[in-house]
Design a protein around this motif. Structure first.
Motif, short mmCIF file in Angstrom:
data_model
loop_
_atom_site.label_atom_id
_atom_site.label_comp_id
_atom_site.label_asym_id
_atom_site.label_seq_id
_atom_site.Cartn_x
_atom_site.Cartn_y
_atom_site.Cartn_z
N SER B 29 -38.86 -9.84 24.04
CA SER B 29 -40.27 -10.12 23.99
C SER B 29 -40.79 -10.83 22.87
O SER B 29 -41.62 -11.52 23.12
CB SER B 29 -41.17 -8.83 24.25
N PHE B 30 -39.69 -11.15 21.83
CA PHE B 30 -40.35 -11.83 20.75
C PHE B 30 -39.59 -13.15 20.54
O PHE B 30 -39.57 -13.86 19.65
CB PHE B 30 -39.82 -11.01 19.34
N LEU B 44 -44.19 -15.63 19.51
CA LEU B 44 -45.11 -14.65 19.90
C LEU B 44 -45.64 -15.13 21.45
O LEU B 44 -46.70 -14.47 21.64
CB LEU B 44 -45.94 -14.66 18.86
N ASN B 46 -45.25 -14.72 24.39
CA ASN B 46 -45.54 -13.53 25.24
C ASN B 46 -46.86 -12.61 25.01
O ASN B 46 -47.39 -12.18 26.00
CB ASN B 46 -44.34 -12.63 25.37
N TYR B 47 -46.87 -12.31 23.64
CA TYR B 47 -47.94 -11.60 23.37
C TYR B 47 -49.44 -12.32 23.33
O TYR B 47 -50.46 -11.75 23.74
CB TYR B 47 -47.70 -11.07 21.86
N LEU B 50 -50.00 -12.24 26.85
CA LEU B 50 -50.53 -10.85 27.38
C LEU B 50 -52.03 -10.66 27.01
O LEU B 50 -52.78 -10.06 27.82
CB LEU B 50 -49.42 -9.97 26.78
N PHE B 51 -52.29 -10.99 25.68
CA PHE B 51 -53.65 -10.69 25.44
C PHE B 51 -54.69 -11.83 25.91
O PHE B 51 -56.00 -11.44 25.48
CB PHE B 51 -53.68 -10.21 23.91
N ALA B 234 -44.31 -11.89 29.89
CA ALA B 234 -45.57 -11.25 29.32
C ALA B 234 -45.42 -9.79 29.52
O ALA B 234 -45.90 -9.01 28.72
CB ALA B 234 -46.90 -11.81 29.74
N ALA B 237 -43.65 -7.86 26.95
CA ALA B 237 -44.51 -7.63 25.53
C ALA B 237 -45.21 -6.35 25.91
O ALA B 237 -45.50 -5.53 25.19
CB ALA B 237 -45.34 -8.68 25.41
N THR B 240 -43.17 -3.52 25.53
CA THR B 240 -42.90 -3.06 24.20
C THR B 240 -44.13 -2.68 23.23
O THR B 240 -43.92 -1.65 22.48
CB THR B 240 -42.70 -4.42 23.44
N VAL B 241 -45.32 -3.14 23.76
CA VAL B 241 -46.62 -2.50 23.15
C VAL B 241 -46.68 -1.08 23.48
O VAL B 241 -47.24 -0.22 22.66
CB VAL B 241 -48.00 -3.29 23.65
#
Lengths: 265, 267
Positions: B29-30, B44, B46-47, B50-51, B234, B237, B240-241
């Motif tokens: 995911s990173f 980053l 994917n993060y 995601l957000f 995404a 990610a 993972t979160v």
């Protein structure tokens, strides 16, 4: 006193009404739909249709095959794990058990996505091993639910029973087979209950791993997609019957704590 | 010696089986890889996706809002039900406990389907009102709250409640000041359990949700059928979160439990 006990009892009324509306009423509606046709006339054809159609019977068999294999694999992995954890002399036992239970709290669809990526890497094409993948997927999803109740039963076992067995001349193997194993049956039964039924119905695991064969749950899904409420209701009733049969067979044998909530309580 | 090796092997195998997929996904995911196995650079992106993607953000917030509202209603209903049934006669209380078992042992597919039939097909409630979805999730969760409160009621010392009444408290006040605090641990764990059940649910949601709304589960299942790789990665990610949040909660819970044991030992 009469007034007082009335006020405490009456707290239960909203929940009783809630259960009547959202648990009992849906079941009655399910029964009605299962035994009527699209025009609302009474019929047994949904029932006879299920048991005479080779496709639906095949689905039932395939569901049982997946369920039984998954349950057996889960048991084979979970029992030794739970046994080793319960018997270990580690101080932080409860923390270590938590590590085995934790995956239960991660959304299952995300976990199956992760598994799918790994399996794709190993097998290259998931479609080649549909049955194997379904069993791996289900095991991956349900294993914590099998470990927890077995662990809970073994950890509660009275150590003095084992000592007595040894004093009376039993070797390790005999003591295990005659004392530990029979006494851990409640945990095993609870674990089986947590794995067997979901494995018959959780068709998403199969879908996500590209297994296009139907299990019982997928039938409900396909009737739902086709707006065939009568057919879907009959499948739901058949599943309910299987669940009832299972509950009756294992009555009184289960661990008291429900494993679904056990880790949190 | 051999035995020890075997034991270690079993434990390590099961741990690898349970965690390897999640951990591999977490590592990937990173990166900007679109597939596991490809070796790519750190990223980053994917993060960020995601957000910042509204669709993903709405889906995550919607799932959380649904879980907490369903859990709140379920906790209120289940707790009241547990108290009511505990003080009711044997027949009433065993009837409630029996019906309470139905959603617990039932397959979620059947629960979701039957609620959809009753509310949507028979009563004509529109799925867009969120009523079937919320009702479905409350039905899924409330029985577990009930089950986690009942044992606490059984363990409770009933003489304290009577003493409170003797000292002039009204039944309502005695309930609030005496019974509720004693069963609080059951209520809290019931609520936590309700949240996790709702977050994990796929089947009830899929049969009762509005067409335009998605929970994490329904979204992920649909996304894996699609071919949009930015969304797919995404979701790595997201996984993972969630994994990190679960670890954090478990660690906090353990710290609290340790503190409590230490305090108890100190007394």
């Amino acid at each position: 006193m009469g007034r007082i006990s009335f006020s405490r009892k009456s707290l239960g009324i909203p929940y009783a009404l809630f259960l009547a509306i959202f648990v009992v009423a849906p079941l009655l509606v399910l029964i009605y739909y299962a035994f009527t046709n699209g025009q609302g006339q009474f019929t047994l054809s949904n029932l006879t249709g299920f048991f005479t159609n080779p496709n639906t019977l095949g689905t039932l068999c395939y569901s049982f095959a997946i369920s039984i294999t998954t349950t057996a694999v889960c048991l084979l992995l979970a029992y030794p794990t739970a046994y080793i954890l319960a018997k270990s002399r580690l101080k932080a036992k409860s923390v270590i058990v938590m590590i085995f239970i934790m995956p239960m709290w991660i959304n299952f669809s995300l976990r199956i996505t992760a598994l799918k990526e790994i399996l794709t890497l190993i097998e290259n094409n998931l479609a080649f091993y549909p049955f194997l993948n379904a069993v791996i997927g289900m095991t991956y999803d349900f294993l914590p639910f099998m470990i927890l109740p077995i662990y809970n039963t073994i950890v509660k076992l009275d150590e003095s029973l084992l000592e007595a067995a040894r004093d009376l001349g039993a070797d390790e193997r005999e003591a295990f087979l005659k004392v530990t194993l029979p006494l851990s049956i409640p945990g095993i039964v609870s674990g089986i209950a947590m794995v067997f039924l979901p494995a018959m119905t959780n068709y998403v695991v199969l879908d996500m791993l590209y297994n296009s064969t139907y299990i019982m749950g997928s039938l409900i899904g396909s009737y739902f997609a086709a707006y065939n409420w009568n057919g879907g209701s009959m499948i739901a009733l058949i599943l309910l019957a299987i669940i009832c049969l299972f509950t009756l067979l294992t009555r009184g044998m289960e661990e008291e704590d429900n494993p679904r909530g056990g880790a949190l309580l | 010696m051999m035995k020890k090796v075997w034991k270690g092997a079993v434990i390590i195998f099961v741990l690898l089986f349970l965690y390897l997929p999640i951990l591999v996904l977490a590592v990937y995911s990173f990166t900007d890889a679109t597939q596991i196995g490809a070796i790519r650079g750190f990223s980053l992106k994917n993060y960020v996706t995601l957000f910042t993607t509204p669709e993903l953000r709405d889906m995550i917030l919607g799932t959380i809002a649904l879980a907490f509202s369903a859990a709140a209603i379920a906790t209120l209903l289940g707790t009241m039900g547990a108290i009511g049934s505990f003080y009711s006669g044997k027949r009433v209380s065993s009837a409630i406990s029996t019906v309470n078992q139905v959603p617990v042992v039932n397959a979620d597919v059947v629960t979701g389907f039957s609620i959809c039939i009753l509310l949507v097909v028979v009563l004509g409630v529109s799925k867009d009102t969120f009523i079937p979805l919320l009702a479905g999730h409350v039905t899924l969760c409330a029985p577990f709250v009930f089950l986690s409160v009942v044992p606490k009621l059984k363990q409770m010392d009933s003489s304290i409640y009577e003493a409170a009444l003797d000292l002039g408290a009204t039944p309502a006040k005695a309930l609030r000041k005496i019974v509720i605090p004693q069963i609080m641990p059951g209520i809290v764990s019931g609520f936590a359990l309700a949240v996790t059940l709702s977050l994990d649910d796929y089947f009830v949601a899929t049969y009762t949700k509005p067409a335009t709304f998605d929970t994490i589960s329904t979204y992920v299942v649909n996304a894996t059928k699609g071919s949009q790789t930015t969304i797919k990665t995404a979701l790595w990610a997201l996984s993972t979160v969630i994994f990190a949040v679960v670890i954090l909660i478990v660690v906090l819970m353990n710290l609290r439990a340790q503190k409590e044991t230490a305090e108890r030992a100190g007394v």
